[in-house]
Design a protein around this motif. Sequence first.
Motif, PDB file in Angstrom:
ATOM      1  N   ASP A  27      -2.700   5.977   0.212  1.00 12.14           N
ATOM      2  CA  ASP A  27      -2.426   5.026   1.292  1.00 12.14           C
ATOM      3  C   ASP A  27      -3.460   3.903   1.323  1.00 12.14           C
ATOM      4  N   TYR A  31      -2.899  -0.138   0.844  1.00 13.90           N
ATOM      5  CA  TYR A  31      -3.421  -1.117   1.809  1.00 13.90           C
ATOM      6  C   TYR A  31      -4.186  -2.220   1.093  1.00 13.90           C
ATOM      7  N   ARG A 262      -6.622   3.193   9.323  1.00  9.25           N
ATOM      8  CA  ARG A 262      -6.377   3.326   7.883  1.00  9.25           C
ATOM      9  C   ARG A 262      -7.018   4.570   7.278  1.00  9.25           C
TER      10      ARG A 262
END
Length: 293
Positions: A27, A31, A262
């Motif tokens: 992930d 990003y 995040r």
Amino acid sequence: MERFHGALTALVTPFIDGKLDEQGLVDLIEYQIAGGIHGIVPCGTTGESATLDFDEHKRVIDITVKTVAGRVPVIAGTGANSTSEAIELTESAKKSGADAVLSVVPYYNKPNQEGIYRHFKAIAEAVDIPMFLYNVPGRTVIHVLPETVARLAQIPTIIGIKEACGDLGQISDVIRLCPAEFIVVSGDDFSAMPTIFIGGKGVISVVSNVDPGGMARVMEAALAGDSVGARDGHYRLFPLMRLMFKTPSPGPAKKALQLIGRMKDSEPRLPMTGPDEATTELLRLELQRLGMI
């Protein structure tokens, strides 16, 4: 953007309860790429390479290469203060499909310049992959001097250096003494913009973990000769750059990523610890100022 130029993120390594968070790593890479970053550097100092075991180190690189899937270059951290260990990690990175490796000046054992030269030469001769040297005397105690860099630059697979000495004079000597095609990138965010204007090609960045687009735009402006745009972008990020090292890195970068949603678990591995409450609050305020939370 030329290959290995611009803003390349010294990627943090996500953990959950001290164990590698593989989905979190995927992930985070997505990003970065969505933000416009120009390259990914896993398993460097910011990636807590010192506390990854060999299997974890190789796994992080393997996941990174597979996730990136050729969209941007991957420069895998494979350095060690043991030449044989550095060779093993470099061989593994090549098998994983990394585009290049980043190899730090040997730390703790304090070799002289001839020892440094032979160390990097041995790695380059053992594994046929593009290599960046990494000079960070604040962590390794010793410098690789510009004259030694120039010797190493004659080896075809040694294509550049991450220069984190913080000395624009030394960086200028490296650029002056090495071939024109040798790639010099800044090893810290503070000197990234001026490094471009004296002939460097980019930065391996900590702050871009949090704001990949912001750092990418600074580098793009600088490389295009837009000094005003580069300066404005630099000062926009400068307070956050400062906070990345308010307490030992990568604690603040991981906490900032958690604050913007995040990263699930921001704790680094011991002996590193996360930022204190006061630093966390400063991070929160700065991220609010930037419009990120």
